[in-house]
Design an enzyme around this catalytic site. Structure first.
Site, PDB file in Angstrom:
ATOM      1  N   ASP A  39      21.216  33.157  72.256  1.00 45.70           N
ATOM      2  CA  ASP A  39      21.011  33.826  70.966  1.00 45.70           C
ATOM      3  C   ASP A  39      19.852  33.138  70.257  1.00 45.70           C
ATOM      4  OD1 ASP A  39      23.014  35.905  69.316  1.00 45.70           O
ATOM      5  OD2 ASP A  39      21.589  34.813  68.047  1.00 45.70           O
ATOM      6  N   TYR A 157      14.328  52.730  67.057  1.00 50.36           N
ATOM      7  CA  TYR A 157      15.484  52.318  67.866  1.00 50.36           C
ATOM      8  C   TYR A 157      15.780  53.342  68.979  1.00 50.36           C
ATOM      9  CZ  TYR A 157      20.369  50.602  68.446  1.00 50.36           C
ATOM     10  OH  TYR A 157      21.568  50.104  68.924  1.00 50.36           O
ATOM     11  N   LYS A 161      15.704  52.439  72.884  1.00 49.86           N
ATOM     12  CA  LYS A 161      16.933  52.546  73.678  1.00 49.86           C
ATOM     13  C   LYS A 161      16.796  53.578  74.798  1.00 49.86           C
ATOM     14  CE  LYS A 161      19.790  49.504  71.850  1.00 49.86           C
ATOM     15  NZ  LYS A 161      20.023  48.245  72.596  1.00 49.86           N
TER      16      LYS A 161
HETATM   17  P1  NAP Z   1      24.958  42.319  66.245  1.00 53.71           P
HETATM   18  O1  NAP Z   1      26.351  42.113  65.813  1.00 53.71           O
HETATM   19  O2  NAP Z   1      23.877  42.341  65.216  1.00 53.71           O
HETATM   20  O3  NAP Z   1      24.609  41.228  67.375  1.00 53.71           O
HETATM   21  C1  NAP Z   1      23.337  41.172  67.955  1.00 53.71           C
HETATM   22  C2  NAP Z   1      23.011  39.732  68.266  1.00 53.71           C
HETATM   23  O4  NAP Z   1      21.693  39.697  68.862  1.00 53.71           O
HETATM   24  C3  NAP Z   1      22.953  38.845  67.020  1.00 53.71           C
HETATM   25  O5  NAP Z   1      23.558  37.600  67.259  1.00 53.71           O
HETATM   26  C4  NAP Z   1      21.456  38.727  66.804  1.00 53.71           C
HETATM   27  O6  NAP Z   1      21.061  37.595  66.088  1.00 53.71           O
HETATM   28  C5  NAP Z   1      20.971  38.659  68.221  1.00 53.71           C
HETATM   29  N1  NAP Z   1      19.522  38.879  68.303  1.00 53.71           N
HETATM   30  C6  NAP Z   1      18.761  39.701  67.567  1.00 53.71           C
HETATM   31  N2  NAP Z   1      17.474  39.576  67.901  1.00 53.71           N
HETATM   32  C7  NAP Z   1      17.416  38.651  68.875  1.00 53.71           C
HETATM   33  C8  NAP Z   1      16.374  38.075  69.622  1.00 53.71           C
HETATM   34  N3  NAP Z   1      15.093  38.425  69.424  1.00 53.71           N
HETATM   35  N4  NAP Z   1      16.676  37.149  70.560  1.00 53.71           N
HETATM   36  C9  NAP Z   1      17.956  36.769  70.755  1.00 53.71           C
HETATM   37  N5  NAP Z   1      18.999  37.243  70.065  1.00 53.71           N
HETATM   38  C10 NAP Z   1      18.734  38.188  69.133  1.00 53.71           C
HETATM   39  O7  NAP Z   1      24.829  43.695  67.043  1.00 53.71           O
HETATM   40  P2  NAP Z   1      25.858  44.443  68.031  1.00 53.71           P
HETATM   41  O8  NAP Z   1      26.372  45.619  67.300  1.00 53.71           O
HETATM   42  O9  NAP Z   1      26.782  43.494  68.656  1.00 53.71           O
HETATM   43  O10 NAP Z   1      24.807  44.977  69.103  1.00 53.71           O
HETATM   44  C11 NAP Z   1      24.692  44.468  70.426  1.00 53.71           C
HETATM   45  C12 NAP Z   1      23.890  45.449  71.252  1.00 53.71           C
HETATM   46  O11 NAP Z   1      24.572  46.697  71.275  1.00 53.71           O
HETATM   47  C13 NAP Z   1      22.501  45.729  70.685  1.00 53.71           C
HETATM   48  O12 NAP Z   1      21.573  45.900  71.732  1.00 53.71           O
HETATM   49  C14 NAP Z   1      22.708  47.027  69.949  1.00 53.71           C
HETATM   50  O13 NAP Z   1      21.496  47.730  69.787  1.00 53.71           O
HETATM   51  C15 NAP Z   1      23.683  47.725  70.857  1.00 53.71           C
HETATM   52  N6  NAP Z   1      24.452  48.805  70.255  1.00 53.71           N
HETATM   53  C16 NAP Z   1      25.297  48.564  69.204  1.00 53.71           C
HETATM   54  C17 NAP Z   1      26.011  49.641  68.648  1.00 53.71           C
HETATM   55  C18 NAP Z   1      26.967  49.470  67.509  1.00 53.71           C
HETATM   56  O14 NAP Z   1      27.494  50.484  67.000  1.00 53.71           O
HETATM   57  N7  NAP Z   1      27.255  48.259  67.047  1.00 53.71           N
HETATM   58  C19 NAP Z   1      25.850  50.925  69.177  1.00 53.71           C
HETATM   59  C20 NAP Z   1      24.977  51.120  70.247  1.00 53.71           C
HETATM   60  C21 NAP Z   1      24.290  50.049  70.782  1.00 53.71           C
HETATM   61  P3  NAP Z   1      20.790  37.768  64.488  1.00 53.71           P
HETATM   62  O15 NAP Z   1      22.148  37.925  63.864  1.00 53.71           O
HETATM   63  O16 NAP Z   1      20.090  36.498  64.141  1.00 53.71           O
HETATM   64  O17 NAP Z   1      19.920  38.994  64.331  1.00 53.71           O
END
Ligand code: NAP
Length: 249
Positions: A39, A157, A161
């Site tokens: 991370d 996004y 994606k």
């Molecule tokens: P999240 O809770 O924001 O977790 C994402 C993690 O990635 C955070 O710890 C973030 O750190 C870290 N991150 C961001 N930029 C980074 C970088 N450049 N290098 C390394 N780490 C980085 O999001 P999530 O909902 O779990 O999402 C996880 C994945 O699922 C993502 O790819 C997201 O697009 C995808 N997704 C999520 C949803 C949803 O509904 N939640 C739906 C479809 C797809 P920071 O907190 O410092 O930013």
């Protein structure tokens, strides 16, 4: 003793300090994998690794910004050095910078494309170099329903994606003969820190679009990733698995 689906395997999950990434790391640990939590927030990664270790898993942390090639290469090395192999690599790190086209800045566009598209490509490149030498490996890329159907306010996004899907299929064709499988998962509406800032009325409207009539949990995405990471999916590559409760099918 019953062996886990990933018993003894070395796995990396990016963006795993919280949300879906942490859920993936947790289910991997529960299935016997040894996991590197990557991370960009190194302290948060360490806290997550400590939590999983306290739960009985084997996890180490590495600070890694997925947009920085040296960080991603070091992340892969951490796994090989600590666990002797890189069997699974999950490109999960992500951000959103939502805005309509009228309001979205070029910075917002580039930041999102950088993390998702460049970040996933860097992970894919670094992981596949090790896996092709080993003659085996499974890579799972986290895309999104937004990349399939397009969502307003997410031109950045959705583009990134959707790009991950093309990248997944191209890599699957390149790497199949080397024993390396590459698949993608498209989550829908999942309850995580990324989505919890959403206005309640917008959240409820989205939930009503879901045939299963609720948002998903991070563990429900993690279970699909586990399937694609394990030998249960030994004849599956280049696929896109939707974890959406049926939304946008
Ligand atoms: P999240 O809770 O924001 O977790 C994402 C993690 O990635 C955070 O710890 C973030 O750190 C870290 N991150 C961001 N930029 C980074 C970088 N450049 N290098 C390394 N780490 C980085 O999001 P999530 O909902 O779990 O999402 C996880 C994945 O699922 C993502 O790819 C997201 O697009 C995808 N997704 C999520 C949803 C949803 O509904 N939640 C739906 C479809 C797809 P920071 O907190 O410092 O930013």
């Amino acid at each position: 003793m019953v062996e886990g689906l990933l018993q003894g395997r070395g796995a990396v999950v990016t963006g795993a300090a919280q949300g879906i990434g942490l859920a993936i790391a947790r289910v991997f640990c529960a299935q016997g994998a040894r996991v590197v939590i990557g991370d960009r927030d190194a302290d948060a990664a360490r806290a997550a690794a400590d939590t999983l270790t306290a739960e009985g898993g084997t996890a180490v942390a590495a600070g890694c910004d997925v947009t920085v090639p040296e960080d991603v290469d070091a992340l892969v090395r951490t796994c090989v050095d600590a666990f002797g192999a890189l069997d699974v690599f999950v490109n999960n790190a992500g951000i959103t910078r939502d805005a309509t086209l009228r309001k979205m800045s070029l910075d917002d566009f580039e930041a999102v494309v950088d993390v998702h598209l460049k970040g996933t490509w860097l992970g894919l490149r670094a992981a596949s170099l090790v896996m092709r030498e080993q003659g085996h490996g499974a890579i799972v890329n986290i895309s999104s329903l937004s990349g399939k159907i397009g969502l307003p306010g997410q031109t950045n996004y959705s583009a990134a994606k959707a790009g991950i899907v093309g990248m997944t299929k191209a890599a699957a064709k390149e790497l199949g003969h080397l024993g390396v499988r590459v698949n993608a998962v498209q989550p829908g509406l999942i309850r995580t820190p990324m989505t919890e800032a959403m206005r309640p009325d917008i959240w409820e409207a989205k939930e009503r679009e879901v045939p299963l009539q609720r948002a998903g949990e991070p563990s429900e995405v993690a279970n699909a990733v586990l399937f694609l990471a394990s030998d249960l999916s030994s004849y599956i590559t280049g696929s896109v698995v939707e974890v959406t409760g049926g939304r946008g099918m």
